[in-house]
Design a protein around this motif. Structure first.
Motif, PDB file in Angstrom:
ATOM      1  N   ILE A  86       0.805  -1.218   0.000  1.00  0.00           N
ATOM      2  CA  ILE A  86       0.000   0.000   0.000  1.00  0.00           C
ATOM      3  C   ILE A  86       0.842   1.273   0.000  1.00  0.00           C
ATOM      4  CG2 ILE A  86      -0.245   0.028   2.515  1.00  0.00           C
ATOM      5  CD1 ILE A  86      -2.887   1.041  -0.123  1.00  0.00           C
ATOM      6  N   SER A  87       1.969   1.289   0.709  1.00  0.00           N
ATOM      7  CA  SER A  87       2.789   2.505   0.739  1.00  0.00           C
ATOM      8  C   SER A  87       3.393   2.788  -0.639  1.00  0.00           C
ATOM      9  CB  SER A  87       3.899   2.377   1.788  1.00  0.00           C
ATOM     10  OG  SER A  87       4.768   1.306   1.472  1.00  0.00           O
ATOM     11  N   PHE A  88       3.773   1.732  -1.349  1.00  0.00           N
ATOM     12  CA  PHE A  88       4.313   1.902  -2.700  1.00  0.00           C
ATOM     13  C   PHE A  88       3.228   2.397  -3.660  1.00  0.00           C
ATOM     14  CE2 PHE A  88       6.909  -1.445  -0.742  1.00  0.00           C
ATOM     15  CZ  PHE A  88       8.176  -0.931  -0.915  1.00  0.00           C
ATOM     16  N   LEU A  89       2.028   1.870  -3.502  1.00  0.00           N
ATOM     17  CA  LEU A  89       0.920   2.290  -4.373  1.00  0.00           C
ATOM     18  C   LEU A  89       0.575   3.759  -4.143  1.00  0.00           C
ATOM     19  CD1 LEU A  89      -1.448  -0.820  -4.022  1.00  0.00           C
ATOM     20  CD2 LEU A  89       0.372  -0.419  -5.688  1.00  0.00           C
ATOM     21  N   ARG A  90       0.600   4.184  -2.898  1.00  0.00           N
ATOM     22  CA  ARG A  90       0.302   5.596  -2.601  1.00  0.00           C
ATOM     23  C   ARG A  90       1.371   6.510  -3.185  1.00  0.00           C
ATOM     24  NH1 ARG A  90      -1.453   4.261   3.563  1.00  0.00           N
ATOM     25  NH2 ARG A  90      -3.686   3.935   3.192  1.00  0.00           N
ATOM     26  N   SER A  91       2.620   6.082  -3.106  1.00  0.00           N
ATOM     27  CA  SER A  91       3.708   6.886  -3.675  1.00  0.00           C
ATOM     28  C   SER A  91       3.548   6.999  -5.190  1.00  0.00           C
ATOM     29  CB  SER A  91       5.062   6.263  -3.343  1.00  0.00           C
ATOM     30  OG  SER A  91       5.302   6.305  -1.948  1.00  0.00           O
ATOM     31  N   LEU A  92       3.137   5.902  -5.824  1.00  0.00           N
ATOM     32  CA  LEU A  92       2.919   5.923  -7.274  1.00  0.00           C
ATOM     33  C   LEU A  92       1.779   6.855  -7.632  1.00  0.00           C
ATOM     34  CD1 LEU A  92       3.548   4.787 -10.091  1.00  0.00           C
ATOM     35  CD2 LEU A  92       1.981   2.884  -9.576  1.00  0.00           C
ATOM     36  N   GLN A  93       0.715   6.836  -6.857  1.00  0.00           N
ATOM     37  CA  GLN A  93      -0.408   7.721  -7.121  1.00  0.00           C
ATOM     38  C   GLN A  93      -0.001   9.183  -6.969  1.00  0.00           C
ATOM     39  OE1 GLN A  93      -3.468   8.200  -4.169  1.00  0.00           O
ATOM     40  NE2 GLN A  93      -5.097   8.009  -5.703  1.00  0.00           N
ATOM     41  N   GLU A  94       0.771   9.475  -5.929  1.00  0.00           N
ATOM     42  CA  GLU A  94       1.210  10.850  -5.696  1.00  0.00           C
ATOM     43  C   GLU A  94       2.130  11.327  -6.817  1.00  0.00           C
ATOM     44  OE1 GLU A  94       2.993  10.835  -1.873  1.00  0.00           O
ATOM     45  OE2 GLU A  94       1.104  10.466  -0.792  1.00  0.00           O
ATOM     46  N   CYS A 200      -4.039   2.354 -19.867  1.00  0.00           N
ATOM     47  CA  CYS A 200      -3.480   1.783 -18.647  1.00  0.00           C
ATOM     48  C   CYS A 200      -2.054   1.337 -18.920  1.00  0.00           C
ATOM     49  CB  CYS A 200      -4.335   0.597 -18.197  1.00  0.00           C
ATOM     50  SG  CYS A 200      -3.598  -0.392 -16.892  1.00  0.00           S
ATOM     51  N   ILE A 201      -1.149   1.681 -18.015  1.00  0.00           N
ATOM     52  CA  ILE A 201       0.251   1.254 -18.108  1.00  0.00           C
ATOM     53  C   ILE A 201       0.540   0.385 -16.888  1.00  0.00           C
ATOM     54  CG2 ILE A 201       2.654   2.007 -18.153  1.00  0.00           C
ATOM     55  CD1 ILE A 201       1.646   4.680 -19.321  1.00  0.00           C
ATOM     56  N   ALA A 202       0.993  -0.849 -17.135  1.00  0.00           N
ATOM     57  CA  ALA A 202       1.162  -1.805 -16.032  1.00  0.00           C
ATOM     58  C   ALA A 202       2.531  -2.468 -16.080  1.00  0.00           C
ATOM     59  CB  ALA A 202       0.077  -2.873 -16.095  1.00  0.00           C
ATOM     60  N   ALA A 203       3.022  -2.842 -14.905  1.00  0.00           N
ATOM     61  CA  ALA A 203       4.303  -3.544 -14.791  1.00  0.00           C
ATOM     62  C   ALA A 203       4.123  -4.770 -13.900  1.00  0.00           C
ATOM     63  CB  ALA A 203       5.376  -2.626 -14.214  1.00  0.00           C
ATOM     64  N   SER A 216      -0.548  -0.898 -11.858  1.00  0.00           N
ATOM     65  CA  SER A 216      -0.783  -0.064 -13.040  1.00  0.00           C
ATOM     66  C   SER A 216      -1.233   1.335 -12.658  1.00  0.00           C
ATOM     67  CB  SER A 216      -1.851  -0.699 -13.941  1.00  0.00           C
ATOM     68  OG  SER A 216      -3.132  -0.625 -13.323  1.00  0.00           O
ATOM     69  N   VAL A 217      -1.073   2.229 -13.613  1.00  0.00           N
ATOM     70  CA  VAL A 217      -1.669   3.560 -13.537  1.00  0.00           C
ATOM     71  C   VAL A 217      -2.679   3.656 -14.676  1.00  0.00           C
ATOM     72  CG1 VAL A 217       0.247   4.705 -12.400  1.00  0.00           C
ATOM     73  CG2 VAL A 217       0.254   4.529 -14.887  1.00  0.00           C
ATOM     74  N   THR A 238       9.289   1.120 -11.738  1.00  0.00           N
ATOM     75  CA  THR A 238      10.038   1.363 -10.501  1.00  0.00           C
ATOM     76  C   THR A 238       9.260   0.861  -9.297  1.00  0.00           C
ATOM     77  OG1 THR A 238      11.128   3.308 -11.458  1.00  0.00           O
ATOM     78  CG2 THR A 238      11.084   3.141  -9.054  1.00  0.00           C
ATOM     79  N   THR A 239       7.959   1.137  -9.274  1.00  0.00           N
ATOM     80  CA  THR A 239       7.117   0.668  -8.177  1.00  0.00           C
ATOM     81  C   THR A 239       7.057  -0.856  -8.150  1.00  0.00           C
ATOM     82  OG1 THR A 239       5.762   2.671  -8.248  1.00  0.00           O
ATOM     83  CG2 THR A 239       4.789   0.718  -7.203  1.00  0.00           C
ATOM     84  N   ALA A 240       6.837  -1.465  -9.307  1.00  0.00           N
ATOM     85  CA  ALA A 240       6.776  -2.926  -9.378  1.00  0.00           C
ATOM     86  C   ALA A 240       8.100  -3.548  -8.949  1.00  0.00           C
ATOM     87  CB  ALA A 240       6.420  -3.366 -10.799  1.00  0.00           C
ATOM     88  N   GLY A 241       9.208  -2.922  -9.331  1.00  0.00           N
ATOM     89  CA  GLY A 241      10.519  -3.426  -8.950  1.00  0.00           C
ATOM     90  C   GLY A 241      10.742  -3.362  -7.453  1.00  0.00           C
TER      91      GLY A 241
END
Length: 265
Positions: A86-94, A200-203, A216-217, A238-241
């Motif tokens: 969840i913390s990584f997902l929030r960073s990606l959203q921000e 949609c862009i997904a990793a 994804s975003v 980067t988030t997926a990694g």
């Protein structure tokens, strides 16, 4: 409030059996739930045929089936993965100011485990728990691209490639070409293949043994363009990694990584 009596009775049987260590006989179940024996027997036969209940041939006692255990484990693994990411997902959203999805492949369907919404100019029809086709979604293609060949071909054979619109990839040859491109570039693009007006862009996310999920975003055609696509792909990768490294470390240390692919043997 509307209810389905037969379903309520079936679930009551499962709850009763789940709390019994030694199992229960037909008579015991009927007595405890104040149900006719005939009704109880019909419900047990149905639950047993679906593998939610098992029984002992020698004693006739009924127990919770392995399918129910598997459902519970799947739910638990999904919750664990959400907590770990969840913390990584929030960073990606921000960083992107776009809607973020976390998804897994379960029984050949994509299932959304998490959705972080943003101020969408147009609302995309997704929600936690939604099941979607894999071949036309960014998260789905990111996962499919890294499945073993046998699992991929079985998935295509059994699930098919339903066409959602004129942009959907509906042939196996084209899908294989797309998946090869995804493996080379490290991300998947859903360019209005599932829903018109959205990209949609997904990793993919890995745990050291294989692909387990994807992040994804998602945005409108105005939000995801040729000008920012590459930068958004870098953010998703980067988030997926980062998530993959966490899961790999947990696996190597003997801790549960959070989820196991439903397609693995």
């Amino acid at each position: 409030m509307l209810s389905v009596p037969g379903l309520e009775k079936g679930l009551s049987i499962l709850e009763l059996l789940a709390g019994s260590r030694r199992g229960l006989s037909l008579s015991e179940i009927a007595r405890k739930l104040t149900l006719p024996k005939s009704t109880t027997h019909c419900l047990l036969v149905t639950l047993k045929s679906l593998c939610y209940v098992s029984s002992s041939e020698s004693t006739g006692r009924y127990f919770v089936g392995l399918k129910l255990v598997d459902l519970g484990n799947q739910a638990l693994r999904g919750l664990q993965l959400r907590e770990q990411t969840i913390s990584f997902l929030r960073s990606l959203q921000e960083a992107t100011q776009l809607t973020v999805h976390l998804a897994i492949l379960e029984h050949d369907d994509i299932v959304l485990l998490e959705k972080l919404k943003t101020a969408e100019t147009r609302r995309i029809a997704t929600w936690v728990g939604r099941r979607m086709d894999a071949h036309c979604t960014g998260v789905g293609k990111a996962i499919l691209a890294h499945l073993p060949d046998a699992d991929l071909h079985r998935c295509i054979l059994e699930h098919g490639l339903p066409r959602h619109n004129e942009n959907t990839i509906a042939s196996e040859k084209r899908l294989e070409q797309e998946l090869e491109r995804i493996r080379k570039q490290g991300f998947a693009l859903d360019d209005e293949e599932d829903e018109l007006g959205f990209r949609c862009i997904a990793a993919p996310i890995f745990d050291g043994e294989g692909v387990v999920a994807a992040v994804s975003v998602v945005g409108t055609l105005e939000q995801i363009t040729a000008d920012n696509l590459a930068a958004l792909a870098v953010e998703a990768k980067t988030t997926a990694g980062a998530i993959s490294r966490i899961l790999k470390n947990r696996l190597q240390s003997g801790e549960p990584a959070g989820i196991e692919m439903a397609t693995r043997p």
